[in-house]
Scaffold this active site. Sequence first.
Site, PDB file in Angstrom:
ATOM      1  N   SER A  34       0.803  -1.223   0.000  1.00  0.00           N
ATOM      2  CA  SER A  34       0.000   0.000   0.000  1.00  0.00           C
ATOM      3  C   SER A  34       0.837   1.274   0.000  1.00  0.00           C
ATOM      4  O   SER A  34       0.305   2.349  -0.263  1.00  0.00           O
ATOM      5  CB  SER A  34      -0.936   0.012   1.212  1.00  0.00           C
ATOM      6  N   ASP A 340      -3.834   8.020   7.807  1.00  0.00           N
ATOM      7  CA  ASP A 340      -4.975   7.181   8.219  1.00  0.00           C
ATOM      8  C   ASP A 340      -4.628   6.168   9.298  1.00  0.00           C
ATOM      9  O   ASP A 340      -5.410   5.268   9.572  1.00  0.00           O
ATOM     10  CB  ASP A 340      -5.564   6.460   6.990  1.00  0.00           C
ATOM     11  N   HIS A 343      -0.750   4.796   6.753  1.00  0.00           N
ATOM     12  CA  HIS A 343      -0.042   5.462   5.656  1.00  0.00           C
ATOM     13  C   HIS A 343       0.217   6.918   5.974  1.00  0.00           C
ATOM     14  O   HIS A 343      -0.493   7.518   6.779  1.00  0.00           O
ATOM     15  CB  HIS A 343      -0.880   5.336   4.378  1.00  0.00           C
TER      16      HIS A 343
END
Length: 371
Positions: A34, A340, A343
């Site tokens: 991610s 978040d 990240h």
Amino acid sequence: MKILFPSFLLFISLINQAYSTDQAYNAIFSFGNSYADTGNFIFLVRGVFPYDVFEHLPYGMTYFNQPTGRGCDGRLVLDFVAQDLGLPLVPPYFPPIQNFSKGANFAVIGATALTLEYLSQHNITNVPPVDTSINVQLGWFEQLKTSLCDTNTTQSCQDYFSKSLFVLGEFGGNDYNFVLSAGKSISEAISFVPAVVDTIRQAAESLLKQGALNIIIPGNLPTGCIPILLTNYASTKKSDYDNLGCLKEYNTIGFYHNIKLKETVGQLRGAYPQARIIYADYYEPMIQLLQNPSKYGFTVTEPLQICCGGGGPYNYNSSATCGQPGVPACSNPSTYINWDGIHLTEAAYRIIATGWMKGPHAHPPILPGYN
Ligand SMILES: *[C@@H]1O[C@H](CO)[C@@H](O)[C@H](O)[C@H]1NC(C)=O
Ligand SMILES: *[C@@H]1O[C@H](CO)[C@@H](O)[C@H](O)[C@H]1NC(C)=O
Ligand SMILES: *[C@@H]1O[C@H](CO)[C@@H](O)[C@H](O)[C@H]1NC(C)=O
Ligand SMILES: *[C@@H]1O[C@H](CO)[C@@H](O)[C@H](O)[C@H]1NC(C)=O
């Protein structure tokens, strides 16, 4: 001095020209999780997950003004690297119907280095629904190859990839998180480091054998400074935290992984002396941002507080995560380091990317001429 000064300026402008207009690389090929996914995960899980947070605002609120599948408010380190090199933002491989002649991104949110089969043999079963580990991503690259170069004549592909930039990672962060969330200890997580790093080494070798001459291999973040871990493994003992508020013992996972990865990068350089193999650091810049947030424009009072979340000590709430209905983002994400809970914000990624392009956070820096 008076004579040297203008020629120094000229030298700088030549560098800028070479790497912004003339394109030093023909393409960027990216593998990872991610921290690098630019849209693969949202495509792959469509119809599998009833609701995918990454497909919803406020993801993408900065720069794109819409969700793109990036786990961020805006651009990732990979996006800044591409833009700094004068290349298009690296398109996600899925759906595989575009023209990928300038690069493709195989990174997927949640991707591991180790296969899900390997993890399940070690009783780690709380993993994503599909295997998107390094070997799977290399398989997609193999499929794509036939459209990029003539795979019947080895030389054609070797030539193409010798001019490409490869980004291999970050990998490992998810492997260790899945081990920990299966209820295993920090030392058990660390026991997976050799297998993870060896998998990254094999992937790098595979790319080098296919002609890659420029590979960036990013290390892990300081595991104990990630707000989701700080929330899930919160301790009542003050001595478990360092002076930045990170969980000391958890940081050893990323730290040890990076030591082993740097050793491996050194071995690869020895075995492939013609290649430029770059170790790119997420760990040290992250520590520097936390040590001196305001110096970098992060005016948030508590640097471990996240921008987008539903309450709790770090504003990370597992029942109300970013992207779920009604979960707000802060009004100015560029004043926060963490987006978040997992990240970073675009603003933090931009600073890390600059440290990779010009140093000191990549060894050697991505742009030649910097040291
Ligand atoms: C892909 O785009 C490049 C230019 O970016 C072009 O040269 C090439 O012909 C295109 N390939 C296909 C199959 O359209
Ligand atoms: C996995 O769990 C089973 C059942 O609890 C146990 O017998 C086995 O030893 C475990 N395997 C590993 C590699 O931890
Ligand atoms: C590569 O070889 C296969 C099998 O011989 C053939 O079908 C294909 O057309 C060849 N591809 C190119 C680009 O020459
Ligand atoms: C976390 O979110 C849930 C669901 O919205 C809410 O009930 C709870 O109060 C939140 N926790 C905190 C600490 O804000």
